[in-house]
Design a protein around this motif. Structure first.
Motif, PDB file in Angstrom:
ATOM      1  N   ASN A 110      37.498  47.057  41.966  1.00  0.00           N
ATOM      2  CA  ASN A 110      36.715  47.490  43.121  1.00  0.00           C
ATOM      3  C   ASN A 110      35.403  48.115  42.647  1.00  0.00           C
ATOM      4  O   ASN A 110      35.402  49.174  42.040  1.00  0.00           O
ATOM      5  CB  ASN A 110      37.534  48.514  43.921  1.00  0.00           C
ATOM      6  N   LEU A 111      34.287  47.422  42.884  1.00  0.00           N
ATOM      7  CA  LEU A 111      32.982  47.988  42.524  1.00  0.00           C
ATOM      8  C   LEU A 111      32.327  48.473  43.815  1.00  0.00           C
ATOM      9  O   LEU A 111      31.656  47.703  44.516  1.00  0.00           O
ATOM     10  CB  LEU A 111      32.094  46.948  41.826  1.00  0.00           C
ATOM     11  N   GLY A 112      32.609  49.689  44.175  1.00  0.00           N
ATOM     12  CA  GLY A 112      32.018  50.293  45.370  1.00  0.00           C
ATOM     13  C   GLY A 112      32.168  49.450  46.627  1.00  0.00           C
ATOM     14  O   GLY A 112      31.198  49.237  47.363  1.00  0.00           O
ATOM     15  N   GLY A 113      33.355  48.962  46.879  1.00  0.00           N
ATOM     16  CA  GLY A 113      33.597  48.179  48.100  1.00  0.00           C
ATOM     17  C   GLY A 113      33.532  46.675  47.886  1.00  0.00           C
ATOM     18  O   GLY A 113      33.868  45.913  48.778  1.00  0.00           O
ATOM     19  N   ASN A 114      33.094  46.264  46.710  1.00  0.00           N
ATOM     20  CA  ASN A 114      33.172  44.836  46.352  1.00  0.00           C
ATOM     21  C   ASN A 114      34.508  44.657  45.639  1.00  0.00           C
ATOM     22  O   ASN A 114      34.634  44.975  44.465  1.00  0.00           O
ATOM     23  CB  ASN A 114      32.071  44.438  45.372  1.00  0.00           C
ATOM     24  N   VAL A 115      35.497  44.177  46.365  1.00  0.00           N
ATOM     25  CA  VAL A 115      36.844  44.099  45.801  1.00  0.00           C
ATOM     26  C   VAL A 115      37.157  42.675  45.389  1.00  0.00           C
ATOM     27  O   VAL A 115      36.947  41.731  46.164  1.00  0.00           O
ATOM     28  CB  VAL A 115      37.884  44.572  46.845  1.00  0.00           C
ATOM     29  N   THR A 116      37.675  42.530  44.163  1.00  0.00           N
ATOM     30  CA  THR A 116      38.127  41.201  43.756  1.00  0.00           C
ATOM     31  C   THR A 116      39.514  41.327  43.140  1.00  0.00           C
ATOM     32  O   THR A 116      39.825  42.314  42.479  1.00  0.00           O
ATOM     33  CB  THR A 116      37.107  40.516  42.818  1.00  0.00           C
ATOM     34  N   THR A 117      40.362  40.353  43.413  1.00  0.00           N
ATOM     35  CA  THR A 117      41.745  40.417  42.935  1.00  0.00           C
ATOM     36  C   THR A 117      42.134  39.096  42.302  1.00  0.00           C
ATOM     37  O   THR A 117      41.536  38.066  42.597  1.00  0.00           O
ATOM     38  CB  THR A 117      42.737  40.653  44.089  1.00  0.00           C
ATOM     39  N   TRP A 118      43.125  39.152  41.464  1.00  0.00           N
ATOM     40  CA  TRP A 118      43.726  37.898  41.000  1.00  0.00           C
ATOM     41  C   TRP A 118      45.209  38.114  40.737  1.00  0.00           C
ATOM     42  O   TRP A 118      45.656  39.227  40.480  1.00  0.00           O
ATOM     43  CB  TRP A 118      43.016  37.330  39.782  1.00  0.00           C
ATOM     44  N   GLY A 119      45.938  37.034  40.861  1.00  0.00           N
ATOM     45  CA  GLY A 119      47.386  37.075  40.633  1.00  0.00           C
ATOM     46  C   GLY A 119      48.124  37.775  41.752  1.00  0.00           C
ATOM     47  O   GLY A 119      47.525  38.240  42.734  1.00  0.00           O
ATOM     48  N   VAL A 120      49.450  37.798  41.604  1.00  0.00           N
ATOM     49  CA  VAL A 120      50.294  38.563  42.532  1.00  0.00           C
ATOM     50  C   VAL A 120      50.982  39.655  41.720  1.00  0.00           C
ATOM     51  O   VAL A 120      51.034  39.592  40.499  1.00  0.00           O
ATOM     52  CB  VAL A 120      51.349  37.675  43.235  1.00  0.00           C
ATOM     53  N   LYS A 121      51.493  40.656  42.432  1.00  0.00           N
ATOM     54  CA  LYS A 121      52.154  41.755  41.725  1.00  0.00           C
ATOM     55  C   LYS A 121      53.481  41.260  41.152  1.00  0.00           C
ATOM     56  O   LYS A 121      54.035  40.277  41.657  1.00  0.00           O
ATOM     57  CB  LYS A 121      52.386  42.899  42.713  1.00  0.00           C
ATOM     58  N   PRO A 122      54.021  41.948  40.142  1.00  0.00           N
ATOM     59  CA  PRO A 122      55.331  41.549  39.625  1.00  0.00           C
ATOM     60  C   PRO A 122      56.332  41.519  40.790  1.00  0.00           C
ATOM     61  O   PRO A 122      56.378  42.453  41.577  1.00  0.00           O
ATOM     62  CB  PRO A 122      55.674  42.667  38.635  1.00  0.00           C
ATOM     63  N   GLY A 123      57.073  40.472  40.915  1.00  0.00           N
ATOM     64  CA  GLY A 123      57.978  40.345  42.057  1.00  0.00           C
ATOM     65  C   GLY A 123      57.383  39.451  43.125  1.00  0.00           C
ATOM     66  O   GLY A 123      58.068  39.002  44.034  1.00  0.00           O
ATOM     67  N   GLY A 124      56.075  39.193  43.041  1.00  0.00           N
ATOM     68  CA  GLY A 124      55.470  38.203  43.927  1.00  0.00           C
ATOM     69  C   GLY A 124      54.647  38.735  45.096  1.00  0.00           C
ATOM     70  O   GLY A 124      54.055  37.952  45.831  1.00  0.00           O
ATOM     71  N   ALA A 125      54.590  40.091  45.281  1.00  0.00           N
ATOM     72  CA  ALA A 125      53.824  40.617  46.424  1.00  0.00           C
ATOM     73  C   ALA A 125      52.322  40.413  46.210  1.00  0.00           C
ATOM     74  O   ALA A 125      51.837  40.450  45.078  1.00  0.00           O
ATOM     75  CB  ALA A 125      54.127  42.092  46.616  1.00  0.00           C
ATOM     76  N   ARG A 126      51.609  40.223  47.337  1.00  0.00           N
ATOM     77  CA  ARG A 126      50.153  40.029  47.258  1.00  0.00           C
ATOM     78  C   ARG A 126      49.427  41.367  47.164  1.00  0.00           C
ATOM     79  O   ARG A 126      49.987  42.401  47.528  1.00  0.00           O
ATOM     80  CB  ARG A 126      49.672  39.327  48.532  1.00  0.00           C
ATOM     81  N   TRP A 127      48.180  41.323  46.747  1.00  0.00           N
ATOM     82  CA  TRP A 127      47.332  42.513  46.790  1.00  0.00           C
ATOM     83  C   TRP A 127      46.930  42.781  48.234  1.00  0.00           C
ATOM     84  O   TRP A 127      46.671  41.851  49.000  1.00  0.00           O
ATOM     85  CB  TRP A 127      46.075  42.310  45.939  1.00  0.00           C
ATOM     86  N   ILE A 128      46.891  44.062  48.571  1.00  0.00           N
ATOM     87  CA  ILE A 128      46.530  44.451  49.938  1.00  0.00           C
ATOM     88  C   ILE A 128      45.194  45.178  49.884  1.00  0.00           C
ATOM     89  O   ILE A 128      45.021  46.102  49.088  1.00  0.00           O
ATOM     90  CB  ILE A 128      47.580  45.411  50.523  1.00  0.00           C
ATOM     91  N   VAL A 129      44.261  44.763  50.709  1.00  0.00           N
ATOM     92  CA  VAL A 129      42.937  45.414  50.731  1.00  0.00           C
ATOM     93  C   VAL A 129      42.658  45.921  52.139  1.00  0.00           C
ATOM     94  O   VAL A 129      42.814  45.182  53.117  1.00  0.00           O
ATOM     95  CB  VAL A 129      41.830  44.415  50.309  1.00  0.00           C
ATOM     96  N   GLU A 130      42.268  47.187  52.231  1.00  0.00           N
ATOM     97  CA  GLU A 130      41.914  47.747  53.540  1.00  0.00           C
ATOM     98  C   GLU A 130      40.423  47.593  53.764  1.00  0.00           C
ATOM     99  O   GLU A 130      39.623  47.928  52.888  1.00  0.00           O
ATOM    100  CB  GLU A 130      42.246  49.246  53.570  1.00  0.00           C
TER     101      GLU A 130
END
Ligand code: ADP
Ligand code: MG
Length: 329
Positions: free
Chosen positions: A202-222
């Protein structure tokens, strides 16, 4: 036979997920001295020592972009955008590949956004920046008009082979603020994928993600609510290999006679865009998402929708001045 195969596959999948998650813990780190904002990373790593090593490598990588793309500060002998602004009208300036690639990408974004995002708008943006810092008055129209004569992106001459930048206009100035954070986040993602299979930067509100969490859950962004009186997030999105980037009028602005003037300027009027309170773009590439969130903040909604719909899997959420929410497809 089919049942046997599917049960075997299920067992194999479970074993794979368990072995991926085994030993991986969640760690996070914040950096307060990059890109003039608060930056952070959340990642899954084997242990604290490993995470510390990796997050330090990520910090160094981000810091190299932070310094190269800085338009306000110099760093010893480093040729950064500030140096280019001061010297590229005299003769071609040799610059790091990270700068050349950003400038070439920015030219592509000028095309994609139909001119709404123009990194050569620096001479106009500098005027607004100093008036905003002062916080008292609006710039004179004549001052803005004079500066706007020096914003032609065709006067930015990039020689990729020689790795040089030249301004074919003595008064031209670059401002990469609309794109640099998203572009740096995208490059940092490629760098950090070497050691983390799942993370969020997260660069000051510029959020980038990759992969899923261990167990398969997705990243959650508010997504932050532009309505500052709201107690809840505007929206919560779960993403896989995707970026969420917002441009808004509620963090960097000033007021004159009770009217808000934000930091995103419409080149057509030379005044701050005032159609929306915030626009969020969700797209795999955070550099494109950053350019688009600024562009969609400026453009009329139908033009913004046309651009979003031209990109597969791109999504946008606009919040107008009365806090009504408008979604893309
Ligand atoms: P933030 O940097 O706050 O996350 P943006 O990505 O929307 O938000 O970028 C805003 C910045 O982009 C401004 O601070 C300014 O430096 C620059 N900018 C403003 N208007 C334009 C424009 N029309 N074209 C290119 N850059 C712009
Ligand atoms: Mg942007």
């Amino acid at each position: 036979m089919k049942k046997f195969i599917s049960i075997t596959l299920c067992i194999l999948l479970t074993i794979t997920l368990c072995s991926c998650s085994r030993g991986f813990e969640r760690f996070n780190k914040s950096y307060t001295d990059l890109f003039d904002t608060v930056c952070s990373v959340v990642a899954y790593d084997s242990d604290q020592k490993s995470f510390d090593k990796h997050s330090e490598a990520l910090y160094n990588e981000l810091d190299s972009y932070n310094k190269l793309y800085d338009i306000y500060n110099s760093y010893d002998d480093l040729v950064n955008i500030k140096y280019i602004n001061e010297n590229a009208a005299k003769a071609p300036v040799k610059a790091d590949k990270k700068i050349i690639d950003l400038l070439l990408f920015s030219k592509e974004m000028y095309e994609l956004t139909e001119g709404a995002v123009n990194i050569c708008l620096g001479s106009v943006l500098q005027i607004w920046h100093s008036y905003r810092e002062e916080g008292k008055a609006l710039p004179k129209e004549s001052e803005l008009k004079d500066a706007s004569k020096h914003c032609d992106i065709d006067d930015l001459i990039i020689n990729k082979k020689a790795s040089t930048v030249y301004f074919n206009d003595k008064k031209m100035q670059l401002d990469v603020g609309a794109i640099a954070k998203g572009y740096a986040a995208e490059q940092a993602k490629a760098f950090a994928k070497e050691f983390w299979s799942s993370a969020l930067i997260n660069l000051g509100g510029n959020v980038t993600t990759w992969g899923v969490k261990p167990g398969g859950a997705r990243w959650i962004v508010e997504i932050e609510n532009p309505d500052r009186s709201a107690t809840e997030a505007l929206r919560t999105v779960d993403v896989v290999d995707s970026s969420v980037v917002t441009s808004g009028d509620y963090q960097r602005y000033y007021e004159v006679d009770g009217k808000r003037y934000c930091h995103i300027i419409d080149e057509k009027t030379l005044y701050p865009a005032d159609g929306f309170s915030g626009v969020t773009v969700i797209y795999e590439d955070s550099a494109v998402a950053d350019a688009l969130s600024t562009a969609l903040f400026i453009l009329p909604i139908e033009e913004g929708k046309k651009i979003i719909n031209s990109l597969k899997y791109a999504r946008a959420v606009w919040v107008d001045k009365d806090y009504n929410i408008i979604n893309s497809k």
